[in-house]
Design a protein around this motif. Structure first.
Motif, PDB file in Angstrom:
ATOM      1  N   PHE A 115       8.485   8.651   7.435  1.00 49.67           N
ATOM      2  CA  PHE A 115       7.743   9.775   6.891  1.00 49.67           C
ATOM      3  C   PHE A 115       7.325   9.477   5.450  1.00 49.67           C
ATOM      4  CE2 PHE A 115      10.023  12.221  10.234  1.00 49.67           C
ATOM      5  CZ  PHE A 115       8.899  12.777  10.842  1.00 49.67           C
ATOM      6  N   ALA A 116       6.106   9.863   5.123  1.00 47.36           N
ATOM      7  CA  ALA A 116       5.568   9.612   3.785  1.00 47.36           C
ATOM      8  C   ALA A 116       4.785  10.833   3.318  1.00 47.36           C
ATOM      9  CB  ALA A 116       4.673   8.380   3.788  1.00 47.36           C
ATOM     10  N   LYS A 117       4.775  11.033   2.012  1.00 46.88           N
ATOM     11  CA  LYS A 117       3.971  12.098   1.421  1.00 46.88           C
ATOM     12  C   LYS A 117       2.794  11.479   0.691  1.00 46.88           C
ATOM     13  CE  LYS A 117       4.069  16.167  -1.563  1.00 46.88           C
ATOM     14  NZ  LYS A 117       4.839  16.994  -2.521  1.00 46.88           N
ATOM     15  N   ILE A 118       1.587  11.860   1.106  1.00 43.63           N
ATOM     16  CA  ILE A 118       0.364  11.419   0.437  1.00 43.63           C
ATOM     17  C   ILE A 118      -0.316  12.675  -0.093  1.00 43.63           C
ATOM     18  CG2 ILE A 118      -1.791  10.124   0.640  1.00 43.63           C
ATOM     19  CD1 ILE A 118      -0.655   8.749   3.096  1.00 43.63           C
ATOM     20  N   GLU A 119      -0.139  12.910  -1.391  1.00 43.26           N
ATOM     21  CA  GLU A 119      -0.576  14.159  -2.019  1.00 43.26           C
ATOM     22  C   GLU A 119       0.034  15.338  -1.271  1.00 43.26           C
ATOM     23  OE1 GLU A 119      -4.667  14.466  -3.165  1.00 43.26           O
ATOM     24  OE2 GLU A 119      -4.525  12.716  -4.470  1.00 43.26           O
ATOM     25  N   ASP A 120      -0.789  16.205  -0.638  1.00 42.24           N
ATOM     26  CA  ASP A 120      -0.240  17.403   0.010  1.00 42.24           C
ATOM     27  C   ASP A 120       0.113  17.182   1.474  1.00 42.24           C
ATOM     28  OD1 ASP A 120      -0.545  18.829  -2.355  1.00 42.24           O
ATOM     29  OD2 ASP A 120      -2.588  19.459  -1.845  1.00 42.24           O
ATOM     30  N   HIS A 121      -0.089  15.978   1.974  1.00 41.02           N
ATOM     31  CA  HIS A 121       0.115  15.713   3.398  1.00 41.02           C
ATOM     32  C   HIS A 121       1.417  14.954   3.643  1.00 41.02           C
ATOM     33  CE1 HIS A 121      -3.923  17.035   4.528  1.00 41.02           C
ATOM     34  NE2 HIS A 121      -4.380  16.371   3.486  1.00 41.02           N
ATOM     35  N   ILE A 122       2.200  15.433   4.618  1.00 43.17           N
ATOM     36  CA  ILE A 122       3.340  14.678   5.123  1.00 43.17           C
ATOM     37  C   ILE A 122       2.883  13.994   6.397  1.00 43.17           C
ATOM     38  CG2 ILE A 122       5.716  14.751   5.950  1.00 43.17           C
ATOM     39  CD1 ILE A 122       5.468  15.513   3.049  1.00 43.17           C
ATOM     40  N   VAL A 123       2.990  12.671   6.452  1.00 37.49           N
ATOM     41  CA  VAL A 123       2.514  11.915   7.610  1.00 37.49           C
ATOM     42  C   VAL A 123       3.610  10.965   8.082  1.00 37.49           C
ATOM     43  CG1 VAL A 123       0.158  12.011   6.723  1.00 37.49           C
ATOM     44  CG2 VAL A 123       1.551   9.968   6.288  1.00 37.49           C
ATOM     45  N   MET A 124       3.463  10.527   9.329  1.00 40.25           N
ATOM     46  CA  MET A 124       4.271   9.404   9.809  1.00 40.25           C
ATOM     47  C   MET A 124       3.440   8.153   9.588  1.00 40.25           C
ATOM     48  SD  MET A 124       7.031   8.174  11.064  1.00 40.25           S
ATOM     49  CE  MET A 124       7.944   9.519  11.822  1.00 40.25           C
ATOM     50  N   TYR A 127       0.831  -1.208   0.000  1.00 39.76           N
ATOM     51  CA  TYR A 127       0.000   0.000   0.000  1.00 39.76           C
ATOM     52  C   TYR A 127       0.864   1.256   0.000  1.00 39.76           C
ATOM     53  CZ  TYR A 127      -4.393  -2.509   0.816  1.00 39.76           C
ATOM     54  OH  TYR A 127      -5.502  -3.302   0.689  1.00 39.76           O
ATOM     55  N   ILE A 128       1.935   1.242   0.784  1.00 39.25           N
ATOM     56  CA  ILE A 128       2.822   2.407   0.834  1.00 39.25           C
ATOM     57  C   ILE A 128       3.351   2.730  -0.556  1.00 39.25           C
ATOM     58  CG2 ILE A 128       5.099   3.180   1.626  1.00 39.25           C
ATOM     59  CD1 ILE A 128       4.464   1.873   4.328  1.00 39.25           C
ATOM     60  N   GLU A 129       3.739   1.694  -1.286  1.00 36.35           N
ATOM     61  CA  GLU A 129       4.269   1.894  -2.640  1.00 36.35           C
ATOM     62  C   GLU A 129       3.242   2.545  -3.562  1.00 36.35           C
ATOM     63  OE1 GLU A 129       6.179  -0.733  -6.326  1.00 36.35           O
ATOM     64  OE2 GLU A 129       5.750  -1.681  -4.406  1.00 36.35           O
ATOM     65  N   GLN A 130       1.971   2.208  -3.364  1.00 37.33           N
ATOM     66  CA  GLN A 130       0.937   2.688  -4.279  1.00 37.33           C
ATOM     67  C   GLN A 130       0.321   4.018  -3.871  1.00 37.33           C
ATOM     68  OE1 GLN A 130      -1.623   0.220  -6.415  1.00 37.33           O
ATOM     69  NE2 GLN A 130      -0.603  -1.691  -5.926  1.00 37.33           N
ATOM     70  N   ILE A 131       0.275   4.325  -2.571  1.00 40.38           N
ATOM     71  CA  ILE A 131      -0.459   5.531  -2.156  1.00 40.38           C
ATOM     72  C   ILE A 131       0.443   6.703  -1.811  1.00 40.38           C
ATOM     73  CG2 ILE A 131      -2.315   4.065  -1.265  1.00 40.38           C
ATOM     74  CD1 ILE A 131      -1.454   4.818   1.563  1.00 40.38           C
ATOM     75  N   THR A 132       1.749   6.477  -1.687  1.00 38.34           N
ATOM     76  CA  THR A 132       2.635   7.568  -1.310  1.00 38.34           C
ATOM     77  C   THR A 132       3.510   7.998  -2.490  1.00 38.34           C
ATOM     78  OG1 THR A 132       4.465   6.158  -0.559  1.00 38.34           O
ATOM     79  CG2 THR A 132       2.738   6.663   1.036  1.00 38.34           C
TER      80      THR A 132
END
Length: 321
Positions: free
Chosen positions: A101-110, A74-79
């Protein structure tokens, strides 16, 4: 692709449909088109009927399907970017728990989650998705790092439980889980938790103290697995189907009990049938709920988070006057 027993009639028809389409293409046989259209319609009806009437044990089987996407899939596909971080700074790096840390569109999340592994080599490396104490301590370290930089936390839960080995107990498995649970109630950032596969026991709850807790459609969440419950109640594992019914472990059960906040739909037949659609649905829900959580004052989130879990369950006074 692995096939579960209740999937076999659908898979057989799909294989027949594929052969008919290939024959129509090679032989230029337009007379087959009507038969192909009818068979495709029959398959859709069978899929709908089958997956609307799954037993609880069948949903457990889907949650464990060997082809089901795991956390790193999922990380590979959504981030867009993912920087994996390692180690608990005390013992080692538990690969059953991954995060960074990951970027999902405009959001940086843990983004933190349990990872099972796909083949035997990967499964051994990731300990079949069963974290040791250092896995929970790593998760907590990353959560506190997210709090330091004021970034929301997203956890993906898919574990048959915390590792039950003697060495894990010697290194403080219970303490690591309890400390992580306790700390999550006080983290001053939004927390979104999603069960993407199996959610078993304290091993799952340890990273599921979220402001919003969701489950994918064909997942399960319980204090104990059906097999373990069967072993305790009937002294063998043969009654796992009955145990699943008694435990009421499905996403729909959790909504009815008020233990989770919503269900994320899966592609027809389960997430393993179409990773791309499953990831898209997951991403849409993450973005939607993150937006809602980020719009609320953090003090209000903390208060609601505590009240949410304290309100779970019920108390009955059985004392007599």
């Amino acid at each position: 692709m692995a096939v579960l027993d209740f999937e076999k009639p659908i898979i057989e028809l799909e294989e027949k449909l594929a052969r008919m389409r290939e024959a129509a293409r090679l032989q230029n046989a337009p007379e087959l088109l009507m038969a192909i259209e009818k068979l495709a319609h029959d398959i859709r009806e069978l899929q709908q009927k089958t997956f609307q009437n799954l037993t609880r044990w069948q949903r457990v089987q889907l949650a464990r399907h060997p082809d089901r996407p795991h956390t790193l899939d999922y990380i590979e596909q959504i981030t867009e970017h993912f920087i994996e971080l390692h180690g608990d700074r005390l013992m080692g790096d538990d690969k059953a728990m991954v995060g960074g840390f990951a970027k999902i569109e405009d959001h940086i999340v843990m983004l933190i989650g349990c990872q099972k592994g796909r083949n035997i080599k990967e499964k051994k490396r990731h300990n079949f998705g069963m974290p040791n104490p250092e896995g929970y301590r790593k998760a907590l370290r990353l959560m506190r790092l997210a709090e330091k930089f004021n970034k929301p936390i997203v956890t993906l839960i898919d574990t048959p439980g915390a590792y039950p080995g003697l060495e894990a107990e010697e290194r403080g498995q219970g303490e690591a889980i309890a400390t992580t649970i306790q700390a999550m109630f006080s983290l001053r950032v939004p927390i979104l938790s999603i069960v993407i596969g199996e959610g078993a026991s304290g091993g799952a709850l340890a990273i599921a103290i979220g402001d919003c807790v969701l489950m994918l459609e064909h997942t399960w969440y319980s204090v104990i697995s059906p097999e373990s419950c069967s072993t305790i109640l009937w002294k063998n594992r043969d009654y796992k189907e009955q145990a699943a019914e008694i435990l009421q472990v499905t996403a729909h059960d959790m909504v009815n009990f008020g233990l989770i906040d919503g269900i994320i739909k899966e592609p027809v037949g389960g997430a393993h049938r179409n990773w791309s659609i499953a990831a898209t649905l997951l991403k849409e829900n993450i973005l939607q709920h993150l937006q809602q959580l980020l719009s609320k004052p953090i003090d209000a989130l903390l208060q609601t988070r505590r009240e949410k879990f304290c309100a779970m369950g019920s108390i009955r006074d059985t004392t007599t006057q």
